[in-house]
Design a protein around this motif. Structure first.
Motif, PDB file in Angstrom:
ATOM      1  N   VAL A 178     -44.729  19.167  22.892  1.00  0.00           N
ATOM      2  CA  VAL A 178     -44.903  18.525  21.593  1.00  0.00           C
ATOM      3  C   VAL A 178     -43.552  17.962  21.168  1.00  0.00           C
ATOM      4  O   VAL A 178     -42.548  18.687  21.157  1.00  0.00           O
ATOM      5  CB  VAL A 178     -45.414  19.519  20.535  1.00  0.00           C
ATOM      6  CG1 VAL A 178     -45.629  18.816  19.188  1.00  0.00           C
ATOM      7  CG2 VAL A 178     -46.696  20.196  20.996  1.00  0.00           C
ATOM      8  N   HIS A 179     -43.509  16.664  20.851  1.00  0.00           N
ATOM      9  CA  HIS A 179     -42.266  16.004  20.457  1.00  0.00           C
ATOM     10  C   HIS A 179     -42.415  15.320  19.113  1.00  0.00           C
ATOM     11  O   HIS A 179     -43.509  14.848  18.764  1.00  0.00           O
ATOM     12  CB  HIS A 179     -41.842  14.950  21.491  1.00  0.00           C
ATOM     13  CG  HIS A 179     -41.430  15.509  22.813  1.00  0.00           C
ATOM     14  ND1 HIS A 179     -42.314  15.710  23.850  1.00  0.00           N
ATOM     15  CD2 HIS A 179     -40.214  15.914  23.264  1.00  0.00           C
ATOM     16  CE1 HIS A 179     -41.665  16.200  24.892  1.00  0.00           C
ATOM     17  NE2 HIS A 179     -40.399  16.335  24.570  1.00  0.00           N
ATOM     18  N   ALA A 180     -41.320  15.235  18.400  1.00  0.00           N
ATOM     19  CA  ALA A 180     -41.209  14.367  17.229  1.00  0.00           C
ATOM     20  C   ALA A 180     -40.444  13.124  17.670  1.00  0.00           C
ATOM     21  O   ALA A 180     -39.338  13.229  18.218  1.00  0.00           O
ATOM     22  CB  ALA A 180     -40.481  15.069  16.093  1.00  0.00           C
ATOM     23  N   LEU A 181     -41.023  11.948  17.452  1.00  0.00           N
ATOM     24  CA  LEU A 181     -40.407  10.684  17.848  1.00  0.00           C
ATOM     25  C   LEU A 181     -39.923   9.935  16.615  1.00  0.00           C
ATOM     26  O   LEU A 181     -40.593   9.924  15.575  1.00  0.00           O
ATOM     27  CB  LEU A 181     -41.404   9.810  18.611  1.00  0.00           C
ATOM     28  CG  LEU A 181     -41.990  10.396  19.900  1.00  0.00           C
ATOM     29  CD1 LEU A 181     -42.936   9.397  20.545  1.00  0.00           C
ATOM     30  CD2 LEU A 181     -40.896  10.784  20.865  1.00  0.00           C
ATOM     31  N   PHE A 182     -38.753   9.286  16.749  1.00  0.00           N
ATOM     32  CA  PHE A 182     -38.188   8.542  15.631  1.00  0.00           C
ATOM     33  C   PHE A 182     -37.218   7.502  16.178  1.00  0.00           C
ATOM     34  O   PHE A 182     -36.810   7.558  17.345  1.00  0.00           O
ATOM     35  CB  PHE A 182     -37.475   9.484  14.651  1.00  0.00           C
ATOM     36  CG  PHE A 182     -36.363  10.299  15.273  1.00  0.00           C
ATOM     37  CD1 PHE A 182     -35.034   9.916  15.148  1.00  0.00           C
ATOM     38  CD2 PHE A 182     -36.658  11.448  15.998  1.00  0.00           C
ATOM     39  CE1 PHE A 182     -34.020  10.655  15.726  1.00  0.00           C
ATOM     40  CE2 PHE A 182     -35.640  12.208  16.590  1.00  0.00           C
ATOM     41  CZ  PHE A 182     -34.316  11.804  16.442  1.00  0.00           C
ATOM     42  N   VAL A 183     -36.859   6.556  15.324  1.00  0.00           N
ATOM     43  CA  VAL A 183     -35.889   5.535  15.702  1.00  0.00           C
ATOM     44  C   VAL A 183     -34.491   6.125  15.579  1.00  0.00           C
ATOM     45  O   VAL A 183     -34.103   6.611  14.508  1.00  0.00           O
ATOM     46  CB  VAL A 183     -36.023   4.285  14.811  1.00  0.00           C
ATOM     47  CG1 VAL A 183     -34.941   3.265  15.167  1.00  0.00           C
ATOM     48  CG2 VAL A 183     -37.410   3.668  14.962  1.00  0.00           C
ATOM     49  N   GLY A 184     -33.740   6.127  16.684  1.00  0.00           N
ATOM     50  CA  GLY A 184     -32.405   6.706  16.670  1.00  0.00           C
ATOM     51  C   GLY A 184     -31.362   5.737  16.167  1.00  0.00           C
ATOM     52  O   GLY A 184     -31.671   4.705  15.577  1.00  0.00           O
ATOM     53  N   GLY A 185     -30.104   6.073  16.402  1.00  0.00           N
ATOM     54  CA  GLY A 185     -29.007   5.226  15.958  1.00  0.00           C
ATOM     55  C   GLY A 185     -28.064   5.990  15.053  1.00  0.00           C
ATOM     56  O   GLY A 185     -28.317   7.147  14.682  1.00  0.00           O
ATOM     57  N   PRO A 186     -26.981   5.355  14.680  1.00  0.00           N
ATOM     58  CA  PRO A 186     -25.961   6.051  13.880  1.00  0.00           C
ATOM     59  C   PRO A 186     -26.331   6.250  12.415  1.00  0.00           C
ATOM     60  O   PRO A 186     -25.669   6.995  11.715  1.00  0.00           O
ATOM     61  CB  PRO A 186     -24.738   5.121  13.998  1.00  0.00           C
ATOM     62  CG  PRO A 186     -25.331   3.761  14.222  1.00  0.00           C
ATOM     63  CD  PRO A 186     -26.578   3.976  15.031  1.00  0.00           C
ATOM     64  N   HIS A 187     -27.391   5.592  11.944  1.00  0.00           N
ATOM     65  CA  HIS A 187     -27.701   5.645  10.513  1.00  0.00           C
ATOM     66  C   HIS A 187     -29.127   6.142  10.285  1.00  0.00           C
ATOM     67  O   HIS A 187     -29.929   5.482   9.620  1.00  0.00           O
ATOM     68  CB  HIS A 187     -27.498   4.272   9.865  1.00  0.00           C
ATOM     69  CG  HIS A 187     -26.117   3.722  10.037  1.00  0.00           C
ATOM     70  ND1 HIS A 187     -25.003   4.330   9.497  1.00  0.00           N
ATOM     71  CD2 HIS A 187     -25.666   2.632  10.730  1.00  0.00           C
ATOM     72  CE1 HIS A 187     -23.922   3.633   9.829  1.00  0.00           C
ATOM     73  NE2 HIS A 187     -24.305   2.605  10.574  1.00  0.00           N
ATOM     74  N   ILE A 188     -29.450   7.294  10.829  1.00  0.00           N
ATOM     75  CA  ILE A 188     -30.769   7.887  10.589  1.00  0.00           C
ATOM     76  C   ILE A 188     -30.828   8.349   9.136  1.00  0.00           C
ATOM     77  O   ILE A 188     -29.940   9.077   8.674  1.00  0.00           O
ATOM     78  CB  ILE A 188     -31.011   9.071  11.533  1.00  0.00           C
ATOM     79  CG1 ILE A 188     -30.947   8.603  12.984  1.00  0.00           C
ATOM     80  CG2 ILE A 188     -32.355   9.737  11.252  1.00  0.00           C
ATOM     81  CD1 ILE A 188     -31.007   9.734  13.990  1.00  0.00           C
ATOM     82  N   PRO A 189     -31.832   7.937   8.371  1.00  0.00           N
ATOM     83  CA  PRO A 189     -31.906   8.344   6.961  1.00  0.00           C
ATOM     84  C   PRO A 189     -31.905   9.858   6.807  1.00  0.00           C
ATOM     85  O   PRO A 189     -32.450  10.592   7.638  1.00  0.00           O
ATOM     86  CB  PRO A 189     -33.242   7.739   6.498  1.00  0.00           C
ATOM     87  CG  PRO A 189     -33.481   6.594   7.425  1.00  0.00           C
ATOM     88  CD  PRO A 189     -32.923   7.021   8.750  1.00  0.00           C
ATOM     89  N   ALA A 190     -31.284  10.324   5.726  1.00  0.00           N
ATOM     90  CA  ALA A 190     -31.177  11.763   5.495  1.00  0.00           C
ATOM     91  C   ALA A 190     -32.546  12.417   5.397  1.00  0.00           C
ATOM     92  O   ALA A 190     -32.740  13.546   5.855  1.00  0.00           O
ATOM     93  CB  ALA A 190     -30.370  12.026   4.219  1.00  0.00           C
ATOM     94  N   ARG A 191     -33.532  11.719   4.816  1.00  0.00           N
ATOM     95  CA  ARG A 191     -34.857  12.315   4.683  1.00  0.00           C
ATOM     96  C   ARG A 191     -35.483  12.557   6.056  1.00  0.00           C
ATOM     97  O   ARG A 191     -36.218  13.533   6.243  1.00  0.00           O
ATOM     98  CB  ARG A 191     -35.754  11.408   3.833  1.00  0.00           C
ATOM     99  CG  ARG A 191     -36.000  10.034   4.427  1.00  0.00           C
ATOM    100  CD  ARG A 191     -36.733   9.106   3.463  1.00  0.00           C
ATOM    101  NE  ARG A 191     -36.968   7.795   4.069  1.00  0.00           N
ATOM    102  CZ  ARG A 191     -36.057   6.835   4.096  1.00  0.00           C
ATOM    103  NH1 ARG A 191     -34.861   7.041   3.565  1.00  0.00           N
ATOM    104  NH2 ARG A 191     -36.336   5.672   4.658  1.00  0.00           N
ATOM    105  N   VAL A 192     -35.187  11.675   7.035  1.00  0.00           N
ATOM    106  CA  VAL A 192     -35.706  11.858   8.390  1.00  0.00           C
ATOM    107  C   VAL A 192     -34.992  13.024   9.063  1.00  0.00           C
ATOM    108  O   VAL A 192     -35.627  13.869   9.707  1.00  0.00           O
ATOM    109  CB  VAL A 192     -35.539  10.564   9.212  1.00  0.00           C
ATOM    110  CG1 VAL A 192     -35.913  10.795  10.672  1.00  0.00           C
ATOM    111  CG2 VAL A 192     -36.393   9.453   8.614  1.00  0.00           C
ATOM    112  N   ARG A 193     -33.676  13.082   8.928  1.00  0.00           N
ATOM    113  CA  ARG A 193     -32.912  14.194   9.543  1.00  0.00           C
ATOM    114  C   ARG A 193     -33.378  15.533   8.998  1.00  0.00           C
ATOM    115  O   ARG A 193     -33.566  16.492   9.753  1.00  0.00           O
ATOM    116  CB  ARG A 193     -31.416  14.011   9.284  1.00  0.00           C
ATOM    117  CG  ARG A 193     -30.782  12.861  10.049  1.00  0.00           C
ATOM    118  CD  ARG A 193     -29.262  13.010  10.051  1.00  0.00           C
ATOM    119  NE  ARG A 193     -28.737  13.087   8.688  1.00  0.00           N
ATOM    120  CZ  ARG A 193     -28.376  12.032   7.963  1.00  0.00           C
ATOM    121  NH1 ARG A 193     -28.518  10.818   8.474  1.00  0.00           N
ATOM    122  NH2 ARG A 193     -27.895  12.186   6.751  1.00  0.00           N
TER     123      ARG A 193
END
Length: 304
Positions: A277-292
């Motif tokens: 089971v994985h959580a997928l998201f758009v990566g990069g240096p500026h991941i929104p705090a709510r996502v983190r």
């Protein structure tokens, strides 16, 4: 449309993004202009300037409507992510320490009902300023295109540029109800399943097979039955009702196994294969705090 000349965006590019998103959402220059208190011609000129700068057509114009081009759709998705990040950054800079904003989460119906929904109350209590927008669907949403911030997927991952964080894993088990076994008998070997009603998934176009392990040798056995389904929860309920034998993840049936509502079968032939089971998201240096925050919470809560 002439080739792009790589002009720099205007100083008010954030305003341009907001205006373009309003035009796309409202489907017309005049509706967006009313929302902004501007003349429709002014709004049209801004979009013209954006298209000239980018060197692509963002909107197809007719006398009655506006339609996004494929490039316009991609630009809109990026614009929404940028605007959301800008709003959150402004809040943080303004000493609003708690993450804020809308967090769009997508998960399959089965996994969402059984595992995600029960833990969301704790997340809401911890982060009351985040608005959770939860979608339970067995249709795969396009996270890269901005349709969700986080998607939870069970099973093998397709090749993707998204970042995956592992949350859990589950091994597979064959189960049936005591009532079914009393009527039809208990299979002693995998080959005995040919005389049984086996309930499988309808994902694959080829004949459904179940894997087994005998004396160190892995092999697959074709199964058949009266029902196929697209999710484990349906197969679990059918098995509980005595319809047949099924093979699903242990996380789907662990409570029923503990209570005796379902009986594990052929465990000595179980190859031990697992689903992750994985959580997928758009990566990069500026991941929104709510996502983190949400990813950290899921890792803390869902991992055994």
């Amino acid at each position: 449309m002439h080739p792009a000349h790589h002009k720099a965006p205007s100083a008010d590019w954030g305003r341009e993004l907001e205006l373009f998103a309003l035009v796309a959402d409202n489907g017309s220059f005049s509706a967006a202009a009313r929302r902004l208190g501007l003349a429709p011609s002014s709004v049209s000129r801004v979009v013209d300037h954006m298209e000239e700068r980018l060197g692509v057509r963002l909107l197809l114009r007719t006398t009655r409507s506006l339609t996004l081009t494929p490039e316009g759709s991609s630009y809109l998705s990026a614009a929404r992510r940028i605007l959301a990040d800008l709003r959150e950054t402004e809040q943080l800079i303004s000493h609003q320490s708690s993450p804020k904003g809308r967090l769009r989460v997508s998960a399959s119906i089965e996994y969402g009902r059984m595992f995600l929904l029960p833990v969301l109350g704790g997340f809401i209590q911890r982060y009351p300023d985040i608005l959770l927008d939860v979608s339970l669907t067995d249709t795969v949403v396009d996270i890269a295109a901005g349709q969700a911030d986080v998607g939870i997927r069970v099973g093998p991952l397709a090749d993707t540029q998204l970042v995956a964080r592992k949350l859990a894993e589950t091994r597979k088990v064959i189960v049936a109800s005591p009532d079914y076994l009393a009527r039809r008998g208990v299979p002693g070997t995998p080959e005995d399943l040919h005389a049984h009603d086996c309930l499988g998934f309808n994902f694959k176009r080829t004949a459904p097979v179940w894997p087994f392990l005998r004396e160190g040798r892995h092999y697959a056995l074709a199964i058949k039955g009266s029902v196929e389904a697209d999710n484990g929860d349906t197969l679990r309920q059918l098995a509980i009702g005595g319809v047949g034998i099924t093979r699903v993840g242990t996380i789907t049936v662990e409570e029923e196994i503990r209570s005796g509502a379902l009986i594990p079968l052929l465990e000595e032939f179980n190859p031990g294969d697992v689903e992750e089971v994985h959580a997928l998201f758009v990566g990069g240096p500026h991941i929104p705090a709510r996502v983190r925050c949400f990813l950290d919470y899921l890792t803390e809560t869902l991992r055994p």
